[in-house]
Motif scaffolding. Sequence first.
Motif, PDB file in Angstrom:
ATOM      1  N   GLU A 174      -0.276   6.765   3.964  1.00 15.78           N
ATOM      2  CA  GLU A 174      -0.217   5.669   4.631  1.00 15.78           C
ATOM      3  C   GLU A 174      -0.302   4.619   5.292  1.00 15.78           C
ATOM      4  OE1 GLU A 174       3.519   2.422   3.851  1.00 15.78           O
ATOM      5  OE2 GLU A 174       2.797   3.760   3.018  1.00 15.78           O
ATOM      6  N   ARG A 183      -3.672   2.209   3.629  1.00 10.86           N
ATOM      7  CA  ARG A 183      -2.677   0.929   3.270  1.00 10.86           C
ATOM      8  C   ARG A 183      -2.255   0.133   4.574  1.00 10.86           C
ATOM      9  NH1 ARG A 183      -1.773   1.640  -2.160  1.00 10.86           N
ATOM     10  NH2 ARG A 183      -1.123   4.017  -2.786  1.00 10.86           N
ATOM     11  N   ARG A 218     -10.465  -0.261   0.707  1.00 16.16           N
ATOM     12  CA  ARG A 218     -10.131  -1.081  -0.167  1.00 16.16           C
ATOM     13  C   ARG A 218     -10.516  -0.097  -0.875  1.00 16.16           C
ATOM     14  NH1 ARG A 218     -11.544  -5.695   3.216  1.00 16.16           N
ATOM     15  NH2 ARG A 218      -9.303  -6.870   3.173  1.00 16.16           N
ATOM     16  N   LEU A 263      -8.440   3.001  -2.601  1.00 14.79           N
ATOM     17  CA  LEU A 263      -7.160   2.658  -2.887  1.00 14.79           C
ATOM     18  C   LEU A 263      -7.006   1.895  -4.256  1.00 14.79           C
ATOM     19  CD1 LEU A 263      -5.474   1.553   0.559  1.00 14.79           C
ATOM     20  CD2 LEU A 263      -4.680   3.015  -0.747  1.00 14.79           C
ATOM     21  N   ASP A 273      -4.596   3.218  -6.886  1.00 15.96           N
ATOM     22  CA  ASP A 273      -3.815   2.828  -8.379  1.00 15.96           C
ATOM     23  C   ASP A 273      -3.971   2.909  -9.916  1.00 15.96           C
ATOM     24  OD1 ASP A 273      -2.818   1.840  -6.191  1.00 15.96           O
ATOM     25  OD2 ASP A 273      -3.469   0.182  -5.569  1.00 15.96           O
TER      26      ASP A 273
END
Length: 302
Positions: free
Chosen positions: A5, A8, A70, A73, A77
């Motif tokens: 988190e 993010r 980036r 993540l 995803d």
Amino acid sequence: MDKLEHLRVLVAVAEAGNLAGAARRLGHSPPAVSRAMDQLEARIGAQLLVRTTRSVRFTEAGERFVADCRRLLGELDEAESLAGGSFREPQGVLGVTASSMFGRRHVAPLVLAFMERHARVQVRTLFVDRIVHLVDEGYDVAVRIAHLPDSGLTAVRVGSVRRVMVAAPDYLAARGEPRTVADLAGHVGIGFSPMGATATPWTLHPRGEREAVAIDTPLVANTGEMAIAAAVAGRGLTRTLSYQVAEEVADGRLRVVMADHEPPPIPVHLVYPAGRKAAAKVRVFVDLAVERLRALPVLGGA
């Protein structure tokens, strides 16, 4: 917050440009976002942000870390999408980049068409006149107007453009139409430099040979639009890419001259990482973009 988190939150701060904007995006309070950044910097042992009341600036270490975040993540995803079956259905955030004028004129309409068809995909665009490093900067697809070097990116050719020399009919009537390199001695040029640098010799290709030509250039524009507007106003000859002056040539405001001195056409490609393993959002966007861009008369087909 856990480690993931924190990453993010860091990316949200980078995209929003300030802590308050990141908090709104994530549904957190600004103090919670600030604490998360404090904890992340303490764990890493390096300063990532320089904060003011209105904005944040990333340190050099912070910029590198954001690029890594980036990428990580994005891979996470994609792994979740594969596990959940959404690899087949476009969703998530899609990053698209192109040069500024081509992006505004030709990529923006196809982005809007794509979003109309795929409501679960969010798109962020970056239209700038520099090479955007897709993986490092967190973008998925680029339109490149260039001869591509070898790389690990997948490239799909969608057409080509020419580097043309143009001038207004009134200017040519007054000065005469140049047909040879020697004729340029009696003409005025309009230069172009994105950084506003001083004029440089023009490179022409008579008989397929490369030749640098010095031309009087009292105006050097830092945008293509400025150089084209000056040419339309009769201020001189300018050199530009054919798609940039397609409308002006079609309606007679500009004329192409010395076409036999042009360099070889420049290919236009869509490039993206991952090839066949690309997520659905990338594959579907590329399919639409290939169809739309190849249909553009200014690109002359693939």
